[in-house]
Design an enzyme around this catalytic site. Structure first.
Site, PDB file in Angstrom:
ATOM      1  N   THR A 178       0.846  -1.191   0.000  1.00  0.00           N
ATOM      2  CA  THR A 178       0.000   0.000   0.000  1.00  0.00           C
ATOM      3  C   THR A 178       0.883   1.243   0.000  1.00  0.00           C
ATOM      4  O   THR A 178       1.867   1.311   0.733  1.00  0.00           O
ATOM      5  CB  THR A 178      -0.935   0.026   1.222  1.00  0.00           C
ATOM      6  OG1 THR A 178      -1.793  -1.112   1.169  1.00  0.00           O
ATOM      7  CG2 THR A 178      -1.795   1.285   1.226  1.00  0.00           C
ATOM      8  N   PHE A 180       1.082   5.131   0.845  1.00  0.00           N
ATOM      9  CA  PHE A 180       0.457   6.130   1.699  1.00  0.00           C
ATOM     10  C   PHE A 180       1.003   7.515   1.378  1.00  0.00           C
ATOM     11  O   PHE A 180       2.168   7.658   0.977  1.00  0.00           O
ATOM     12  CB  PHE A 180       0.743   5.839   3.175  1.00  0.00           C
ATOM     13  CG  PHE A 180       0.109   4.584   3.697  1.00  0.00           C
ATOM     14  CD1 PHE A 180      -1.039   4.633   4.475  1.00  0.00           C
ATOM     15  CD2 PHE A 180       0.662   3.333   3.435  1.00  0.00           C
ATOM     16  CE1 PHE A 180      -1.630   3.483   4.973  1.00  0.00           C
ATOM     17  CE2 PHE A 180       0.082   2.165   3.927  1.00  0.00           C
ATOM     18  CZ  PHE A 180      -1.067   2.253   4.692  1.00  0.00           C
TER      19      PHE A 180
END
Length: 296
Positions: A178, A180
């Site tokens: 992921t 961010f």
């Protein structure tokens, strides 16, 4: 002080033990993390001076873009000052003494459930329930002492809430990362002595070739694009145009989010955006920030 996070309060979405908290700690190792129930709450916490930064997800290699945060970037006057990539390693958690064979249900965030769909089926767990947060799922299983329900969450969540780890790395694809964004009230000063990204958002008049023309301002200056994301323009959702049959037709109007592999300190990036401004109906620089080149 800034890079270590010493003295900084950093907001993230979710309960303690969430992957977003781990990302905040990776971005600012010595910061004080502040959990927020919703993405919007984290944005507001920075804007209202309750915290100094927020670390929120933008995209995942399996689940794609987190569209809510793209929309919130426009609603709030904050700046992207960095990015951090985190490898997401899902675990199957349950209360002490519970075995995989006892589980009839599993709860977690919808993306986490989707990322583990095949593995959960292979483990014989057919029923899944979506909740707002992976760590919140672990907290719920622990607080209610559920015996037939497990949670998909992090190993840190297991430690925090006193759960057993029944299986590790249960995501269907082992590469699950992921990305961010790090948000602040003020932008940072861009540089050219290290890899930088610049994130922008713009809209265009309708007409053939307009998007091609917009992207050409970067191609002509050899500026690489690493991402382009279109989202319906909420304030102007439709445009009306005549089609080939002289019929008035309503089309969706779009905002285009683009990441450039370039720094705003580079004159060719500045020239490209000046060129884009000549025909874009709206243009905003969301941030110019160092590229995360560390291992996820």
């Amino acid at each position: 002080m800034e890079s270590s996070g010493e003295g900084l309060k950093v907001a993230y979405q979710g309960f303690p033990g969430a992957y977003s908290e781990a990302a905040a700690k990776k971005a600012y190792p010595n910061c004080q993390t502040v959990p927020c129930e919703h993405f919007d709450t984290a944005f507001q916490a920075v804007q209202n001076w309750i915290v100094d930064r927020a670390v929120l997800p933008l995209e995942n290699t399996l689940g794609g873009s987190i569209h809510r945060n793209y929309d919130l970037l426009l609603r709030h006057e904050l700046h992207i000052v960095g990015e951090v990539r985190l490898a997401v390693r899902h675990c199957l958690l349950a209360n002490r003494g519970v075995k995989i064979g006892n589980l009839r249900n599993v709860i977690s965030h919808p993306q986490a459930l989707a990322q583990c769909e095949h593995t959960l089926t292979e483990l014989g767990i057919e029923h899944r329930q979506a909740v707002d947060d992976t760590a919140g799922a672990a907290k719920l299983v622990a607080e209610q002492m559920l015996q037939d329900t497990g949670a998909v969450a992090s190993s840190l969540a297991a430690e925090l809430y006193g759960l057993d780890i029944l299986a590790e790395n249960i995501q269907d694809e082992k590469v699950n990362v992921t990305r961010f964004m790090m948000l602040a009230r003020e932008p940072i000063i861009p540089r050219v002595d290290k890899p930088f990204k610049t994130s922008i958002v713009f809209s265009l008049e309708e007409g053939p070739g307009q998007l091609f023309k917009a992207l050409a301002v970067f191609a002509l200056r050899e500026i690489n694009l690493t991402k382009i994301e279109s989202r319906p323009h909420k304030k102007r959702p439709f445009r009306v145009a005549d089609d080939a049959f002289s019929t008035r037709v309503k089309y969706f109007d779009y905002l285009f989010y683009v990441d450039l592999e370039a720094s705003m300190a580079d004159p060719k990036t500045q020239n490209a955006l000046r060129n884009l401004e000549e025909f874009a109906t709206f243009l905003r620089v969301l941030g110019s920030y160092p590229t995360d080149v560390s291992e996820a």
